[in-house]
Design a protein around this motif. Structure first.
Motif, PDB file in Angstrom:
ATOM      1  N   LEU A  21       0.403  -1.273   0.231  1.00 10.25           N
ATOM      2  CA  LEU A  21       0.213   0.129  -0.200  1.00 10.25           C
ATOM      3  C   LEU A  21       0.878   1.123  -0.016  1.00 10.25           C
ATOM      4  O   LEU A  21      -0.213   2.418  -0.083  1.00 10.25           O
ATOM      5  N   LYS A  24       0.855   2.871  -3.523  1.00 12.14           N
ATOM      6  CA  LYS A  24      -1.240   3.568  -4.358  1.00 12.14           C
ATOM      7  C   LYS A  24      -1.802   2.166  -3.845  1.00 12.14           C
ATOM      8  O   LYS A  24      -1.209   1.717  -2.784  1.00 12.14           O
ATOM      9  N   GLU A  25      -2.680   2.826  -3.998  1.00  8.09           N
ATOM     10  CA  GLU A  25      -4.084   2.595  -3.240  1.00  8.09           C
ATOM     11  C   GLU A  25      -4.425   0.785  -3.920  1.00  8.09           C
ATOM     12  O   GLU A  25      -4.732   0.880  -4.870  1.00  8.09           O
ATOM     13  N   ARG A  26      -5.117   0.119  -2.573  1.00  9.87           N
ATOM     14  CA  ARG A  26      -5.020  -1.254  -3.725  1.00  9.87           C
ATOM     15  C   ARG A  26      -6.608  -2.103  -2.876  1.00  9.87           C
ATOM     16  O   ARG A  26      -6.238  -1.501  -1.611  1.00  9.87           O
ATOM     17  N   ILE A  63      -3.794   1.640   8.029  1.00 14.38           N
ATOM     18  CA  ILE A  63      -4.118   1.947   7.087  1.00 14.38           C
ATOM     19  C   ILE A  63      -5.811   2.463   7.239  1.00 14.38           C
ATOM     20  O   ILE A  63      -6.814   2.375   8.801  1.00 14.38           O
ATOM     21  N   SER A  66     -10.292   3.641   1.363  1.00 13.91           N
ATOM     22  CA  SER A  66     -10.110   4.614   0.307  1.00 13.91           C
ATOM     23  C   SER A  66     -11.471   4.665   0.739  1.00 13.91           C
ATOM     24  O   SER A  66     -12.157   4.834  -0.151  1.00 13.91           O
ATOM     25  N   LYS A  68     -11.653   5.404  -3.237  1.00 11.48           N
ATOM     26  CA  LYS A  68     -11.887   4.693  -3.684  1.00 11.48           C
ATOM     27  C   LYS A  68     -12.246   3.692  -4.154  1.00 11.48           C
ATOM     28  O   LYS A  68     -12.151   2.671  -3.500  1.00 11.48           O
ATOM     29  N   TYR A  81     -11.364  -0.329  -1.648  1.00 16.74           N
ATOM     30  CA  TYR A  81      -9.825  -0.150  -1.487  1.00 16.74           C
ATOM     31  C   TYR A  81      -8.871   0.122  -0.496  1.00 16.74           C
ATOM     32  O   TYR A  81     -10.230   1.224   0.889  1.00 16.74           O
ATOM     33  N   TYR A  82      -7.635  -0.068   0.076  1.00 14.51           N
ATOM     34  CA  TYR A  82      -7.724   0.647   1.475  1.00 14.51           C
ATOM     35  C   TYR A  82      -6.283   0.910   1.042  1.00 14.51           C
ATOM     36  O   TYR A  82      -6.002   1.018   0.574  1.00 14.51           O
ATOM     37  N   LYS A  83      -5.682   2.217   1.951  1.00 14.16           N
ATOM     38  CA  LYS A  83      -4.503   3.049   1.930  1.00 14.16           C
ATOM     39  C   LYS A  83      -4.017   2.952   3.057  1.00 14.16           C
ATOM     40  O   LYS A  83      -4.536   3.301   4.294  1.00 14.16           O
ATOM     41  N   THR A  85      -1.869   5.017   6.078  1.00  8.25           N
ATOM     42  CA  THR A  85      -2.188   6.257   6.942  1.00  8.25           C
ATOM     43  C   THR A  85      -1.048   6.808   7.373  1.00  8.25           C
ATOM     44  O   THR A  85       0.266   6.511   6.858  1.00  8.25           O
TER      45      THR A  85
END
Length: 120
Positions: A21, A24-26, A63, A66, A68, A81-83, A85
């Protein structure tokens, strides 16, 4: 308390998820594939490990989900989606620094894979 979470050692699964992560967000499947690619197939993460880790990481503030929601290539609205922190980035950097120190010690001792002080 947040500083303790950022400095605590990470499990291998959490480390690999944060690495995936970090750029990028996934979504979950994307994280699993990235971990597999990053580890050259040596680390495979099943759904139980992945989603259990993601849940604990969200609780710990490493995390978050997201905003998105749709992968334009897959066009699937169900994907979450996860991002990473700020706390997650700090935890990742602290873990990488621990690894750097271990590697530095090994280099100072001139360790190679076959030069350990004991026989296996």
């Amino acid at each position: 308390m947040a500083n303790n979470k950022a400095n605590a050692p990470l499990t291998p699964a959490v480390l690999h998820i944060l690495l995936a992560l970090s750029v990028k967000e996934r979504h979950g499947y994307g994280i699993m594939k990235q971990v597999q690619a990053d580890s050259q197939g040596k680390v495979t993460m099943g759904p139980g490990t992945l989603y259990g880790s993601l849940s604990r990481m969200i609780e710990a503030g490493l995390i978050r989900e997201s905003d998105k929601k749709v992968d334009p290539e897959m066009d699937d609205e169900r994907r979450i989606y996860y991002k990473i922190t700020g706390l997650g980035r700090a935890a990742l950097e602290a873990e990488l620094e621990r690894y750097r120190k271990v590697v530095a010690v090994a280099k100072r001792k001139q360790l190679a894979s076959n030069s350990f002080a004991y026989d296996i």
